[in-house]
Write an enzyme that holds these catalytic residues in place. Structure first.
Site, short mmCIF file in Angstrom:
data_model
loop_
_atom_site.label_atom_id
_atom_site.label_comp_id
_atom_site.label_asym_id
_atom_site.label_seq_id
_atom_site.Cartn_x
_atom_site.Cartn_y
_atom_site.Cartn_z
N ASP A 46 51.12 29.44 15.00
CA ASP A 46 49.31 30.51 15.33
C ASP A 46 49.50 30.85 17.29
OD1 ASP A 46 46.25 31.10 16.81
OD2 ASP A 46 46.09 29.37 16.97
N SER A 84 49.80 23.21 20.58
CA SER A 84 49.60 22.29 18.98
C SER A 84 50.19 20.68 19.45
CB SER A 84 49.83 22.93 17.95
OG SER A 84 48.97 22.00 17.03
N HIS A 142 45.27 22.28 19.15
CA HIS A 142 44.97 21.75 18.15
C HIS A 142 43.88 21.04 18.13
CE1 HIS A 142 47.02 25.97 16.36
NE2 HIS A 142 46.52 25.97 16.52
#
Lengths: 136, 1223
Positions: free
Chosen positions: B152, B33, B60
């Site tokens: 995540d 991310s 992301h």
């Protein structure tokens, strides 16, 4: 007895005389005429075996006379005696049915052989063909 | 006991599908991310390009922006980097990047894109992809979690790990945002925690491992470690280190797990790994944990749960005894999802039916780590996909970004370490859920488990198995209730636990302790008491069924019963000792018939010298299935009839009063002491109770504070996240500002005009570098604008002008000349800020000097043009493109009797009463407008008022304007009336002269023809004469001489003969000369034999003279042609042939004479080198002229075509004469 009878045609008296002198020893000259028409008439009347023709003659020229003679008496032999040395004259002469063609100035040496050849069924003085490219 | 996914169930075996066979290769999912770009780059830079693995990068991304990630990462590696498109197949040694605003998954060997769901929940794209990767790739999946915030990827790594894949996380030191890799590492399932470059190295190394990639490329078979001895040793190490015996677990599964650990520790062979295990006890633990890795989920197989609830519902309603409790055991519960799922189901069921028993769910597993997770009841966000929002709201609370099972549910669930294969089982259960556990056990263990379950369940209790599991050979113990969802009912019957003698008491103790620690302790105390009472006071008894078969023995029944000799039998009457069988038969028969309690007292039984007086009681027991009925047969001993009282405590016979008294005193003292103690104890108890209350309340307070703290922490975290976001935004904004500033600076320096910015106080604030042209520079900044006035040249008060613009808010433009007399255009416009405030003005200077000078030049040009127009004598008019009079010169007005006022602006066609509205003139003008060209000498008759009709010659020209395409039209008029008259007169005279000349020429030609004919005729006559007369005579002379030579005179005189020969020779020559002369003058053959024969003769003649053939052809030619006519043709042919002989001596010549309908055509052509007729004729050669002249005389046409190298073609065409008979 078995003499060959000849009609001679020329518009010149001296020539006719000369021809007569040349022929009289061996042949019987039955008529000497001065133009083509007379030659045709003489032939019709006298039925000669041989006709000697000049080309340049008054009334009817030698060629025309020869055509008519060959028409009325096909058995009559025709020999041209002419002063024209161009080959075309000789060709035309043979094309109208002549058996011989003799240059006039050489008649003393050539006429009698020409007559002999003609009487033997052959031709005298036909010009050699100049080639296939000459056509009429 | 955990429930690992069976890795064999979904191996990526390419031969299963129809796609081309490709050896499976590892696919590496890399998730990141925030800070991911840098980590990705470092990872890719360090990766070799030929690992044989594929890399899928999950970043992301901002859903609203196009990602540049692909192009940026392409610079870090020479592997092909491509953005994923739907259905893309994955190939080794390539890098794939997720596109923005999508969810990526791996299915059927290809990458599939799904649009991101719109719900508000977090987008766990990494988890999602990793899970799909694990499903599809199993052991060939590799997960890497790099820098990022949030968690995540953690669940995804779990999935990969449980599928025997390998897991990586970036270490905190190298990660820009360590939260995400930290979360992953905290799960304890990450194999490697290291910086990206090392991850790359490790990946490269793993790719070489034979357990990952088989050495032969096409061999898709999995390689597993071999060696039974080593395996046995590993099992024993595991047993010693963890207390769990894996030898009955399915061997391929275990071997696969071992292979995975070997990959992690870089072992290629089993023996070194075993040695490593021996030396590193912690690796034993790791292996143990790996072996038990699993993924469980809530409400796995929801249909089965529905079916189970239906069964449970019936069970609860029917329960006869102990309606107040429902006990369930979930062995192999792992992290507890199954337990909680059941608890939630049952809770819902209870609420629906209104029956509220005490619920107890026992979750057990051998993995304490898993159990700790289970107890916490914290679930990651991914359960959002497994649990309906209704259940989520009711049974979960959100804690710390995760979801926790509500307290009410948690309190019904108890978790304990317990090995179902070894430890003492639970009992009195209504439900055992043992799904997907048996498949990991071999048949020996499976067989052993069912009697345990049978023992543990109440009669009619339910056994809930996994879809692939069945009771197998133990069908006598369990009846099928729902075959599809694998729900079984315990059959009635005594437990058959004889094969199970090795239960570990300690495990059960552990559990008991745990049990005591829960709210159910009072209940268990009762059980204990029950047990004591049962053991000590209850009568010995047996339970039989209707067939007299003994189902249970209670207490010591050996006094009454013994095994009968012969075949083993549990038949009560056969086992009864002595006469007891008769009594039993009587009494039990009565009980069976009446279905009532029956008692028989006063029976005497003798056994081994002991005589007991007993009573027998038979109690019917209703089973919950009504068709079955059992009977409790109790043997109650009458105590008074015990004859040998050896076990009775009998007081000593020799007692004294003193002793009695002493004892009584002692007793009293003891009682007092005891009473005191008791009181103290009570008080202490009281205090403890109070203290306990306090502690409890304090605890509650602490708990609430804790919860508050939790909430605060959550808030802080979210604020922190917000701050991070804001910070990132600010960063971006900052960059944008920097960019804007750069743009502005560059624009400023690029603007080549002076631009000044003046603030409200009329101070100069900014200027472009081009302001130097006006002498304004950086030194003028922040000075009043009036200081610049001096440099503004002719511009009046600058300050005033600016103020005016600021006040009126209108843009103003001024032209002025600076000190150096350069022209400038100044545009002043108000400076508006974004909030529409006027904050000064912007002064834009445009250098108009060239423009002004150009204007000046054009003015001069115009004056020049005007002067010319006015000076010219001819009338001139200038029309605009609309054909209206723009202007005209004085001459125009004078000639056409117009005034300027009348003419200007008038349409040309309307001018002077429409006298120019002439169609031809209109056409000319329109053509002019259309093409932009000019016309000259266009003549128009024009009636002038006083001078009558005049002929005007017009010249028109469009003066085109390049920018507009059309332009004004200049029309010049010229009066050409007089000139025309003169010209016409001259032309007339010329024509007449020409005709006269033609006539003369014709006459001359006729004369020449006649002359020629006359000469020809003359020649012919002479030639005739020569030939016919002289020739004839010469021939005769020749003959005469010859005669003479050959005659007697010649023969007599040889010398005469010789002379005559010579003479004849001379005459012959003379004759030949005369003939040649005659022939040359005129060919007699033409007269005698006609044109055709003559031409034939000519052809022969020429043929003899040349080497090439002359071909003559004639067709249809009349024999009789007039002599002059034939002669002309003959002469032309003769001329042409002699030309051919001269110029093409070697080329064949063809002569063609053809007579047509009314004309004769003679063509003579050769293929020789040819000549240029023009130049030859110009040199007067070749008789070409005389040929032409002859042709002309014959009224025909002669053409000579000849070109060098292309032969010559002479073509004569003459009309045929009217038939005239020649001669």
């Amino acid at each position: 007895v078995n003499e060959i009878r000849i009609v001679i045609a020329d518009d010149s008296e001296p020539v006719l005389y000369m021809l007569g002198e040349l022929l009289k020893a061996d042949y019987d000259v039955v008529a000497s005429v001065g133009d083509g028409r007379a030659a045709v008439e003489a032939t019709q009347r006298l039925k000669p075996e041989l006709v000697l023709l000049d080309i340049s003659m008054p009334i009817v020229d030698g060629f025309e006379a020869a055509r008519e003679i060959k028409e009325i008496r096909p058995s009559a032999l025709v020999i041209f005696v002419s002063e024209h040395r161009e080959k075309v004259y000789a060709e035309v002469a043979f094309s109208v049915g002549a058996s011989g063609y003799v240059i006039k100035s050489k008649m003393i040496t050539e006429l009698l052989p020409a007559i002999r050849e003609a009487l033997a069924g052959r031709e005298y003085g036909r010009p050699a063909p100049t080639g296939a490219h000459l056509r009429i | 006991m955990s429930q690992p996914l069976d890795p064999e169930a979904n191996l990526p075996v390419p031969f299963e599908n129809k796609e081309p066979q490709v050896a499976p290769f590892p696919i590496v999912g890399v998730g990141a991310s925030a800070g991911g770009l840098e980590a990705f780059s470092r990872l890719l830079e360090a990766l070799p390009v030929d690992t044989g693995m594929a890399f899928v990068l999950i970043q992301h991304l901002d859903p609203a922006h196009k990602s540049e990630l692909t192009s940026i990462l392409s610079k870090s590696t020479s592997m092909k980097v491509s953005e994923v498109i739907e259905g893309m197949a994955v190939e080794p040694n390539q890098v794939y990047v997720i596109p923005p605003n999508t969810t990526l998954q791996f299915e059927r060997r290809a990458l599939h894109l799904r649009p991101r769901s719109l719900n508000a929940g977090p987008h766990l794209t990494i988890d999602h992809f990793f899970q799909s990767l694990a499903n599809e790739q199993s052991r060939l999946s590799i997960g890497v979690v790099l820098s990022g915030t949030g968690s995540d990827g953690s669940e995804g790594l779990k999935a990969i790990k449980s599928a025997c894949g390998i897991t990586f996380a970036q270490d905190e030191g190298s990660a820009k945002y360590p939260a995400m890799p930290r979360s992953a590492a905290a799960t304890g399932i990450v194999d490697f925690v290291m910086p990206p470059a090392q991850i790359a190295e490790e990946l490269a190394r793993i790719s070489q491992n034979r357990y990952i990639l088989p050495s032969s490329g096409r061999d898709t078979k999995e390689v597993l470690p071999e060696g039974d001895g080593e395996l046995k040793e590993i099992f024993s190490l595991l047993l010693r280190g963890t207390g769990v015996d894996f030898s009955h677990y399915k061997e391929p599964t275990i071997r696969r797990r071992i292979a995975r650990r070997m990959v992690v520790h870089r072992f290629a062979e089993l023996p070194p790994y075993v040695a490593f295990l021996r030396q590193h006890p912690e690796e034993v633990k790791e292996l143990f944990r790996d072996a038990l890795i699993n993924v469980t989920s809530f409400f796995r197989d929801p249909a089965a749960f529905t079916a189970l609830v239906t069964q449970l519902s019936a069970l609860i309603q029917k329960k006869e005894f102990d309606k107040n409790s429902l006990r369930a055991w979930i062995p192999g519960c792992s992290t507890g999802e199954e337990v909680y799922s059941l608890a939630i189901c049952v809770q819902e069921l209870c609420e629906r039916t209104g029956i509220r028993p005490i619920l107890q769910f026992f979750g057990t597993d051998i993995d304490e780590g898993a159990l700790a997770v289970a107890r916490a009841g914290l679930c990651p966000e991914r359960i959002l996909q497994e649990i309906s929002s209704e259940r989520l709201n009711r049974f979960f609370t959100q804690v710390d970004g995760k979801y926790q099972i509500s307290k009410a549910i948690r309190e019904t669930c108890v978790f304990a370490k317990h090995d179902v294969t070894r430890d003492t089982p639970f009992s009195h259960l209504d439900l055992i859920s043992c799904r997907n556990v048996l498949i990991y056990l071999d048949s020996v263990l499976q067989k052993a488990l069912f009697p345990t379950f049978h023992y543990a369940l109440n009669s009619g209790g339910l056994l809930f198995l996994g879809t692939a599991e069945t009771v197998g050979s133990s069908a006598d113990l369990f009846a099928v209730s729902d075959s599809k969802h694998k729900i079984f009912t315990r059959k009635a019957g005594p437990p058959r636990l004889d094969r199970f003698s090795t239960w570990h008491s300690n495990a059960a103790d552990t559990f008991t302790q745990v049990q005591v620690a829960t709210a159910t302790n009072t209940h268990n105390l009762g059980n204990k008491v029950d047990r004591i009472i049962r053991d000590r006071y209850a009568p010995d008894a047996v339970v039989i069924d209707r067939d007299w078969q003994i189902l249970q023995f209670r207490g010591q029944t050996g006094f009454y019963l013994e095994p009968a000799p012969g075949e083993a039998s549990y038949h009560l009457l056969r086992m009864a000792r002595g006469d007891l069988s008769y009594s039993l038969r009587d009494i039990i028969s009565i009980a069976m018939q009446g279905n009532t309690f029956v008692e028989m007292k006063g029976l005497r039984v003798e056994q081994g010298g002991e005589v007991r007086e007993i009573s027998i009681e038979v109690t019917p027991i209703e089973s919950d299935r009504h068709q079955e009925r059992f009977y409790l047969v109790a043997f109650r001993r009458d105590v008074t009839h015990i004859l040998p009282a050896s076990q009775q405590v009998v007081p000593e016979p020799k007692t004294t009063d003193e002793r009695v008294a002493h004892l009584e005193r002692e007793l009293a003292a003891a009682r007092r002491y005891q009473r005191g103690m008791s009181q103290e104890h009570d008080a202490a108890m009281e205090e403890l109770r109070a203290l306990n209350e306090e502690v409890r309340s304090a605890n509650e307070e602490l708990q609430s504070s804790n919860e508050e703290l939790g909430t605060t922490k959550e808030e802080l975290q979210s604020s922190n996240e917000e701050l991070t976001t804001v910070n990132e935004e600010l960063d971006t904004r900052n960059q944008q500002l920097g960019l804007l500033n750069d743009d502005l600076n560059n624009l400023f320096s690029a603007v080549n005009s002076p631009v000044l910015k003046v603030d409200r106080e009329l101070y100069l604030r900014r200027c472009t570098p081009a302001a130097e042209k006006l002498g304004i520079g950086a030194s003028d900044l922040n000075h009043p604008v009036r200081d610049l006035q001096r440099r503004m040249g002719t511009l009046p008060d600058l300050e005033l002008l600016i103020r005016d613009v600021i006040d009126k808010l209108a843009v103003q433009t001024y032209d002025f000349q600076d000190q150096e007399s350069r022209w400038w255009s100044l545009s002043i416009r108000p400076y508006r800020t974004t909030d529409h405030r006027i904050d000064g003005a912007v002064l834009t200077f445009t250098d108009t000097d060239p423009l002004q000078r150009a204007l000046h030049v054009s003015d001069e040009a115009r004056r020049y043009a005007d002067a010319i127009i006015e000076t010219v004598r001819e009338p001139l008019v200038i029309l605009n493109p609309a054909l209206r009079v723009d202007r005209a010169n004085a001459s125009f007005y004078r000639v056409f009797r117009l005034t300027q006022a009348k003419a200007e602006g008038q349409h040309i066609y309307e001018l002077g009463n429409g006298q120019w509205n002439i169609p031809e003139f209109r056409a000319q003008l329109e053509k002019l407008l259309l093409t932009g060209t000019s016309f000259t000498d266009f003549e128009v008759k024009h009636a002038l008022l006083d001078a009558g009709t005049r002929m005007m010659s017009l010249n028109g020209r469009q003066i085109s304007d390049e920018s507009k395409g059309t332009g004004v039209i200049l029309l010049a008029f010229e009066d050409v009336t007089e000139r025309r008259k003169r010209e016409e007169e001259m032309a007339r005279q010329l024509t007449e002269t020409g005709h006269e000349l033609d006539r003369t020429k014709e006459e001359l030609r006729a004369l020449a023809g006649r002359l020629m004919n006359a000469r020809e005729e003359q020649d012919r006559r002479v030639a005739r004469e020569l030939h016919d007369d002289f020739g004839q005579r010469l021939a005769l002379l020749e003959i005469t001489i010859e005669n003479c030579r050959l005659g007697p005179l010649g023969q007599a005189h040889p010398e005469v003969q010789e002379t005559l020969g010579l003479l004849r020779q001379r005459v012959s020559e003379l004759s030949s000369d005369v003939r040649t002369l005659s022939h040359r003058m005129h060919p007699s053959v033409l007269d005698d034999l006609g044109l055709v024969i003559a031409l034939k003769g000519l052809a022969e003649e020429f043929q003899l003279a040349r080497s090439a053939p002359v071909l003559f052809t004639s067709k249809n030619v009349p024999v009789t042609l007039p002599l002059p006519y034939a002669g002309g043709v003959y002469r032309i042919a003769q001329e042409a042939l002699s030309n051919a002989t001269k110029y093409a001596p070697g080329a064949p010549v063809t002569i063609t004479l053809t007579a047509g309908h009314d004309c004769l055509r003679l063509i003579i052509s050769d293929t020789g080198p040819g000549f240029n007729p023009v130049s030859v004729r110009a040199n007067g050669g070749l008789g070409l002229v005389s040929m032409q002249e002859r042709a002309h005389l014959l009224g025909g046409d002669l053409r000579i075509q000849s070109q060098p190298r292309q032969g010559t073609n002479v073509s004569l065409k003459i009309p045929l004469p009217k038939p005239v008979k020649s001669e």
